[in-house]
Design a protein around this motif. Sequence first.
Motif, PDB file in Angstrom:
ATOM      1  N   LEU A  99       0.814  -1.237   0.176  1.00 24.28           N
ATOM      2  CA  LEU A  99      -0.066   0.001  -0.103  1.00 24.28           C
ATOM      3  C   LEU A  99       1.034   1.195   0.038  1.00 24.28           C
ATOM      4  O   LEU A  99       0.602   2.216  -0.709  1.00 24.28           O
ATOM      5  CB  LEU A  99      -0.870  -0.017   1.118  1.00 24.28           C
ATOM      6  CG  LEU A  99      -2.055  -1.132   1.035  1.00 24.28           C
ATOM      7  CD1 LEU A  99      -2.585  -1.184   2.550  1.00 24.28           C
ATOM      8  CD2 LEU A  99      -3.172  -0.884   0.065  1.00 24.28           C
ATOM      9  N   LYS A 102       1.955   2.038  -3.475  1.00 23.52           N
ATOM     10  CA  LYS A 102       0.899   2.646  -3.988  1.00 23.52           C
ATOM     11  C   LYS A 102       0.722   4.086  -3.901  1.00 23.52           C
ATOM     12  O   LYS A 102       0.577   4.997  -4.758  1.00 23.52           O
ATOM     13  CB  LYS A 102      -0.439   1.894  -3.971  1.00 23.52           C
ATOM     14  CG  LYS A 102      -0.448   0.566  -4.670  1.00 23.52           C
ATOM     15  CD  LYS A 102      -1.782   0.056  -4.415  1.00 23.52           C
ATOM     16  CE  LYS A 102      -1.991  -1.421  -5.095  1.00 23.52           C
ATOM     17  NZ  LYS A 102      -3.210  -1.965  -4.996  1.00 23.52           N
ATOM     18  N   ASN A 108      -3.252   5.215  -5.300  1.00 22.34           N
ATOM     19  CA  ASN A 108      -4.128   4.856  -4.421  1.00 22.34           C
ATOM     20  C   ASN A 108      -5.535   4.673  -4.976  1.00 22.34           C
ATOM     21  O   ASN A 108      -5.803   5.814  -5.341  1.00 22.34           O
ATOM     22  CB  ASN A 108      -3.814   5.513  -3.032  1.00 22.34           C
ATOM     23  CG  ASN A 108      -4.824   5.057  -2.002  1.00 22.34           C
ATOM     24  OD1 ASN A 108      -5.012   3.815  -1.733  1.00 22.34           O
ATOM     25  ND2 ASN A 108      -5.434   5.944  -1.519  1.00 22.34           N
TER      26      ASN A 108
END
Length: 138
Positions: A99, A102, A108
């Motif tokens: 994450l 990203k 995201n």
Amino acid sequence: MLWIKALHIVFIVAWMAGLFYLPRIFVNLAMDTSGPSTERLLTMARKLYRFTTMLALPALVFGIWLVALQYGAKMPGWLHAKLGVVFLLLGYHHACGSLLKKFERGVNTRGHVFYRWFNEVPVLMLLAIVILVVVKPF
């Protein structure tokens, strides 16, 4: 063995603190994707992820050492379950890294509400681990 156990607990506490806080940074990043604080939050997240990874390694080493000293190959059922939750926690740690990448690439797609819920996952895993270790339900 008590020294190993103490060090295991210290590194687990530190690792968990990082896993509790990193998704909170993700919440803020998801809410402010183009503001002046974005780069600062990304820097904080990068440093915290690296530091948390460095804390996870001795926690795992001391944990494996404890299991080897205390149980060897014959582990009780609760310990199998605990190790399963630890494996999931390692997956969560890896997911945090994915994450973060990203966010760094600016791709995201999830909102802050997702990250608020995502932030609760390590709390539930820690609760399961503590119950398994203290209560030893099976």
